[in-house]
Motif scaffolding. Structure first.
Motif, PDB file in Angstrom:
ATOM      1  N   ASN A 145       9.561  -2.874 -12.602  1.00 33.56           N
ATOM      2  CA  ASN A 145       9.348  -2.376 -13.911  1.00 33.56           C
ATOM      3  C   ASN A 145      10.716  -2.917 -14.784  1.00 33.56           C
ATOM      4  O   ASN A 145      11.632  -2.535 -14.531  1.00 33.56           O
ATOM      5  CB  ASN A 145       9.387  -0.847 -13.924  1.00 33.56           C
ATOM      6  N   PRO A 146      10.131  -3.908 -15.568  1.00 33.95           N
ATOM      7  CA  PRO A 146      11.703  -4.461 -16.614  1.00 33.95           C
ATOM      8  C   PRO A 146      12.448  -3.269 -16.940  1.00 33.95           C
ATOM      9  O   PRO A 146      11.695  -2.629 -17.677  1.00 33.95           O
ATOM     10  CB  PRO A 146      11.045  -5.519 -17.126  1.00 33.95           C
ATOM     11  N   GLY A 147      13.490  -3.506 -17.397  1.00 34.19           N
ATOM     12  CA  GLY A 147      14.283  -2.267 -18.127  1.00 34.19           C
ATOM     13  C   GLY A 147      13.836  -2.346 -19.838  1.00 34.19           C
ATOM     14  O   GLY A 147      13.875  -1.539 -20.549  1.00 34.19           O
ATOM     15  N   ALA A 148      13.109  -3.583 -20.278  1.00 31.02           N
ATOM     16  CA  ALA A 148      12.694  -3.725 -21.536  1.00 31.02           C
ATOM     17  C   ALA A 148      11.462  -2.650 -21.993  1.00 31.02           C
ATOM     18  O   ALA A 148      11.098  -2.375 -22.925  1.00 31.02           O
ATOM     19  CB  ALA A 148      12.292  -5.123 -21.845  1.00 31.02           C
ATOM     20  N   LEU A 149      10.909  -2.257 -20.644  1.00 27.65           N
ATOM     21  CA  LEU A 149       9.711  -1.130 -20.853  1.00 27.65           C
ATOM     22  C   LEU A 149      10.412   0.020 -21.526  1.00 27.65           C
ATOM     23  O   LEU A 149       9.733   0.962 -22.372  1.00 27.65           O
ATOM     24  CB  LEU A 149       9.222  -0.747 -19.741  1.00 27.65           C
ATOM     25  N   TYR A 150      11.842   0.219 -21.223  1.00 26.39           N
ATOM     26  CA  TYR A 150      12.376   1.666 -21.404  1.00 26.39           C
ATOM     27  C   TYR A 150      13.364   1.446 -22.726  1.00 26.39           C
ATOM     28  O   TYR A 150      14.007   2.460 -23.274  1.00 26.39           O
ATOM     29  CB  TYR A 150      13.060   2.276 -20.255  1.00 26.39           C
ATOM     30  N   ASP A 151      13.728   0.174 -22.846  1.00 29.44           N
ATOM     31  CA  ASP A 151      14.607  -0.191 -24.183  1.00 29.44           C
ATOM     32  C   ASP A 151      14.308  -1.522 -24.536  1.00 29.44           C
ATOM     33  O   ASP A 151      14.857  -2.399 -23.760  1.00 29.44           O
ATOM     34  CB  ASP A 151      16.225  -0.060 -23.565  1.00 29.44           C
ATOM     35  N   HIS A 152      13.693  -1.569 -25.679  1.00 26.58           N
ATOM     36  CA  HIS A 152      13.199  -2.819 -25.908  1.00 26.58           C
ATOM     37  C   HIS A 152      14.171  -4.099 -26.094  1.00 26.58           C
ATOM     38  O   HIS A 152      14.039  -5.366 -26.334  1.00 26.58           O
ATOM     39  CB  HIS A 152      12.182  -2.658 -27.070  1.00 26.58           C
ATOM     40  N   GLU A 153      15.305  -3.427 -26.479  1.00 26.46           N
ATOM     41  CA  GLU A 153      16.475  -4.381 -26.645  1.00 26.46           C
ATOM     42  C   GLU A 153      17.041  -4.892 -25.327  1.00 26.46           C
ATOM     43  O   GLU A 153      18.171  -5.731 -25.597  1.00 26.46           O
ATOM     44  CB  GLU A 153      17.543  -3.707 -27.725  1.00 26.46           C
ATOM     45  N   THR A 154      17.046  -4.358 -24.261  1.00 31.05           N
ATOM     46  CA  THR A 154      17.896  -4.648 -23.101  1.00 31.05           C
ATOM     47  C   THR A 154      17.032  -6.138 -22.560  1.00 31.05           C
ATOM     48  O   THR A 154      16.274  -6.382 -22.444  1.00 31.05           O
ATOM     49  CB  THR A 154      17.985  -3.613 -22.074  1.00 31.05           C
ATOM     50  N   SER A 155      18.272  -6.839 -21.876  1.00 30.66           N
ATOM     51  CA  SER A 155      17.782  -7.841 -20.916  1.00 30.66           C
ATOM     52  C   SER A 155      18.550  -7.871 -19.805  1.00 30.66           C
ATOM     53  O   SER A 155      18.823  -8.731 -18.938  1.00 30.66           O
ATOM     54  CB  SER A 155      18.034  -9.152 -21.838  1.00 30.66           C
ATOM     55  N   GLN A 156      19.195  -6.537 -19.529  1.00 32.16           N
ATOM     56  CA  GLN A 156      20.114  -6.536 -18.163  1.00 32.16           C
ATOM     57  C   GLN A 156      19.824  -5.322 -17.339  1.00 32.16           C
ATOM     58  O   GLN A 156      20.554  -4.884 -16.668  1.00 32.16           O
ATOM     59  CB  GLN A 156      21.676  -6.453 -18.703  1.00 32.16           C
ATOM     60  N   HIS A 157      18.492  -4.908 -17.472  1.00 31.19           N
ATOM     61  CA  HIS A 157      18.391  -3.523 -16.518  1.00 31.19           C
ATOM     62  C   HIS A 157      16.931  -3.887 -15.977  1.00 31.19           C
ATOM     63  O   HIS A 157      16.117  -4.268 -16.434  1.00 31.19           O
ATOM     64  CB  HIS A 157      18.178  -2.143 -17.475  1.00 31.19           C
ATOM     65  N   ILE A 158      16.503  -3.261 -14.736  1.00 25.50           N
ATOM     66  CA  ILE A 158      15.523  -3.050 -13.705  1.00 25.50           C
ATOM     67  C   ILE A 158      15.411  -1.782 -13.358  1.00 25.50           C
ATOM     68  O   ILE A 158      16.501  -1.347 -12.877  1.00 25.50           O
ATOM     69  CB  ILE A 158      15.356  -4.037 -12.816  1.00 25.50           C
ATOM     70  N   ARG A 159      14.304  -1.155 -13.408  1.00 28.59           N
ATOM     71  CA  ARG A 159      14.147   0.089 -12.876  1.00 28.59           C
ATOM     72  C   ARG A 159      13.280   0.048 -11.527  1.00 28.59           C
ATOM     73  O   ARG A 159      12.293  -0.559 -11.702  1.00 28.59           O
ATOM     74  CB  ARG A 159      13.257   1.241 -13.685  1.00 28.59           C
ATOM     75  N   ILE A 160      14.178   0.368 -10.396  1.00 30.21           N
ATOM     76  CA  ILE A 160      13.504   0.165  -9.203  1.00 30.21           C
ATOM     77  C   ILE A 160      13.128   1.555  -8.445  1.00 30.21           C
ATOM     78  O   ILE A 160      14.185   2.613  -8.342  1.00 30.21           O
ATOM     79  CB  ILE A 160      14.557  -0.513  -8.328  1.00 30.21           C
ATOM     80  N   SER A 161      11.934   1.760  -8.044  1.00 24.05           N
ATOM     81  CA  SER A 161      11.740   2.834  -7.312  1.00 24.05           C
ATOM     82  C   SER A 161      11.663   2.880  -5.915  1.00 24.05           C
ATOM     83  O   SER A 161      11.198   1.829  -5.380  1.00 24.05           O
ATOM     84  CB  SER A 161      10.228   3.394  -7.655  1.00 24.05           C
ATOM     85  N   PHE A 162      12.485   3.657  -5.189  1.00 25.24           N
ATOM     86  CA  PHE A 162      12.545   3.722  -3.701  1.00 25.24           C
ATOM     87  C   PHE A 162      11.221   4.811  -3.098  1.00 25.24           C
ATOM     88  O   PHE A 162      11.350   5.034  -1.825  1.00 25.24           O
ATOM     89  CB  PHE A 162      13.775   4.114  -3.198  1.00 25.24           C
ATOM     90  N   ALA A 163      10.473   5.307  -4.019  1.00 21.38           N
ATOM     91  CA  ALA A 163       9.729   6.487  -3.457  1.00 21.38           C
ATOM     92  C   ALA A 163       8.345   6.052  -2.946  1.00 21.38           C
ATOM     93  O   ALA A 163       7.782   6.592  -2.085  1.00 21.38           O
ATOM     94  CB  ALA A 163       9.371   7.514  -4.595  1.00 21.38           C
ATOM     95  N   TYR A 164       7.882   4.786  -3.356  1.00 22.27           N
ATOM     96  CA  TYR A 164       6.488   4.380  -3.126  1.00 22.27           C
ATOM     97  C   TYR A 164       6.530   3.434  -1.759  1.00 22.27           C
ATOM     98  O   TYR A 164       5.814   3.700  -0.853  1.00 22.27           O
ATOM     99  CB  TYR A 164       5.882   3.725  -4.124  1.00 22.27           C
ATOM    100  N   ALA A 165       7.020   2.215  -2.108  1.00 23.34           N
ATOM    101  CA  ALA A 165       7.170   1.220  -1.007  1.00 23.34           C
ATOM    102  C   ALA A 165       7.779   1.762   0.118  1.00 23.34           C
ATOM    103  O   ALA A 165       8.819   2.374   0.346  1.00 23.34           O
ATOM    104  CB  ALA A 165       7.772  -0.116  -1.581  1.00 23.34           C
ATOM    105  N   THR A 166       7.287   1.112   1.351  1.00 25.76           N
ATOM    106  CA  THR A 166       7.743   1.503   2.681  1.00 25.76           C
ATOM    107  C   THR A 166       9.176   0.731   2.817  1.00 25.76           C
ATOM    108  O   THR A 166       9.462  -0.078   2.052  1.00 25.76           O
ATOM    109  CB  THR A 166       6.982   0.828   3.846  1.00 25.76           C
TER     110      THR A 166
END
Length: 480
Positions: free
Chosen positions: A439-460
């Motif tokens: 999930n690129p950070g731009a989904l949560y802040d359209h102006e950002t080009s320096q963020h990524i949301r990483i989830s540790f809950a789903y993948a092994t």
């Protein structure tokens, strides 16, 4: 499209593709006006050379089923042979484009589709992994149905009475004093937001929200002709000076906030900040939507009392859900608020879907009443804590020279801050081409080009490490 041509078939590949596309058209799955995916996209989807797709497409154009246009792409112009000479056609595309609700962004649509592709590593998915869901407990629960009567008809407009009674007890543990009549059962927090947007907020309303925020990934408020204005966030939560400035400047209608293990930053609002925020909103007559999807998923100690627990003037609408803690497939969430507001939202819910699943509501009530829910959440907390620590070590191993991030004290997410800005679109595509979905950070802040949301809950954990390696490789390539 989950079909691909068969290389072992004696029929040429372009012919197989041509017949597949023709079937889509003649069956009405691709009605007149439908824009066909690009040749490059089709070639990747069908795992063939682009020239093979070009041949199939040109043959369909020659047959009069497609029309090619350099500026507008390739579109369906006929769907049965008898329509070739007809003067007018049904164009569903014009109806699709005229719909009230805006479509999801192309990135969100890609994510929603890719999550169900076999072999995809899901680093962005905001839900529990299958092995963290209470499958065995629910099997036992449902097997016991034969020994008792279960209501399978429509429920009360506010939801199953027993479930609302159990939820009143449940939220009391979080300091919220309420009665079943002030609780509405909804099909997840997302529906609660939809009902609030159409039932309580006027056209042109201005929603104040943390920036970044989950809210920016949802087009539902913009579809209702509303605006979302960002409020700055620090390590203690919403910055009150920013809230005051934005409210005075933009005349906020309501504040939306995720105080516990915020999505996407994982920040938890401090106790003092909560008290100050509630007081400030009371002074500004600014109502609050408090989304507490992650509040029970703490690793070390529970977060401070919710805003709703400290609300003495009925200013806060409190949203809760089972989707993050128990079962996303249940589609069970709730709203706690003033009784007359709940009655308004309940009336709207009856108009929208006539109530959430009676079976899910019964099972949720049983899980809460019997202790199945509390025992499960306690287990999930322990497992997520352990998993987050191992995921942290993986990030340090592969991304320490490329980004910084928070250390989660609960919830699902790492919020990565990249050392250098990159094209979010290119990063997303490069990783997806390698079978890694993020999930690129731009989904949560359209102006950002320096963020990524990483989830540790789903993948092994093995999947997580492979995925992070791909992210690191992609970033290095983009930095060149």
């Amino acid at each position: 499209m989950n079909w691909t041509p068969n290389p072992a078939d004696k029929k040429p590949m372009h012919k197989q593709i041509q017949e597949y596309m023709k079937e889509k058209i003649t069956n009405g799955e691709w009605p007149i006006g439908t824009k066909i995916p690009s040749q490059r996209h089709l070639a990747a989807t069908f795992s063939v050379n682009r020239s093979t797709v070009v041949t199939a497409t040109e043959n369909l154009i020659a047959e009069g089923l497609l029309s090619g246009n350099k500026g507008g792409g390739t579109k369906v112009i006929n769907n049965t042979w008898s329509l070739l000479a007809a003067g007018s056609h049904m164009n569903w595309s014009s109806y699709v484009e005229a719909g009230i609700y805006q479509p999801n962004s192309s990135t969100i649509r890609h994510i929603n589709e890719a999550e169900f592709q076999r072999g995809i590593i899901r680093l962005g998915t905001g839900e529990l992994a299958p092995d963290l869901l209470p499958s065995d407990q629910l099997s036992e629960l449902f097997s016991g149905m034969k020994h008792r009567s279960v209501h399978l008809g429509y429920e009360h407009p506010k939801g199953n009475g027993e479930l609302r009674q159990e939820l009143a007890k449940h939220v009391k543990k979080r300091g919220i004093e309420t009665s079943p009549s002030s609780i509405l059962i909804v099909s997840g927090s997302l529906q609660a937001l939809q009902l609030i947007s159409i039932g309580l907020l006027p056209p042109g309303a201005n929603i104040l929200a943390e920036k970044p925020s989950y809210l920016y990934s949802l087009p539902l408020f913009q579809s209702a002709q509303m605006k979302i204005t960002g409020v700055s966030l620090d390590k203690e939560g919403i910055q009150l000076s920013s809230l005051k400035n934005q409210h005075e400047k933009e005349k906020g209608t309501v504040l939306y906030t995720i105080p516990n293990f915020h999505n996407p930053t994982n920040v938890t609002m401090s106790e003092q900040r909560r008290q100050e925020l509630l007081h400030r909103c009371e002074m500004m007559h600014l109502p609050i939507i408090e989304d507490d999807a992650y509040g029970e998923l703490w690793f070390h100690s529970p977060p401070p009392l919710s805003l709703k627990a400290q609300d003495k003037n009925g200013m806060v609408l409190y949203l809760g859900t089972l989707s993050k803690t128990f079962s996303p497939g249940f589609r069970i969430g709730w709203v706690v608020g003033p009784e007359h507001v709940i009655e308004r939202l309940a009336d709207l819910k009856m108009q929208v879907d006539y109530g959430a699943s009676s079976l899910s509501q019964w099972a949720a009530a049983e899980a809460l009443k019997t202790g199945i829910y509390d025992n499960h959440v306690a287990s999930v907390r322990y497992k997520l804590k352990e998993k987050s620590q191992k995921a942290q070590a993986i990030l340090e191993k592969h991304l320490e020279s490329l980004a910084t991030w928070n250390v989660p004290s609960g919830g699902f997410y790492f919020w990565l801050t990249l050392h250098k800005p990159v094209s979010m679109g290119k990063l997303f595509k490069h990783c997806l081409d390698q079978g890694v979905l993020l999930n690129p950070g731009a989904l949560y802040d359209h102006e950002t080009s320096q963020h990524i949301r990483i989830s540790f809950a789903y993948a092994t954990l093995p999947e997580f490490e492979y995925g992070i390696k791909i992210v690191a490789k992609s970033l290095k390539n983009l930095y060149l």
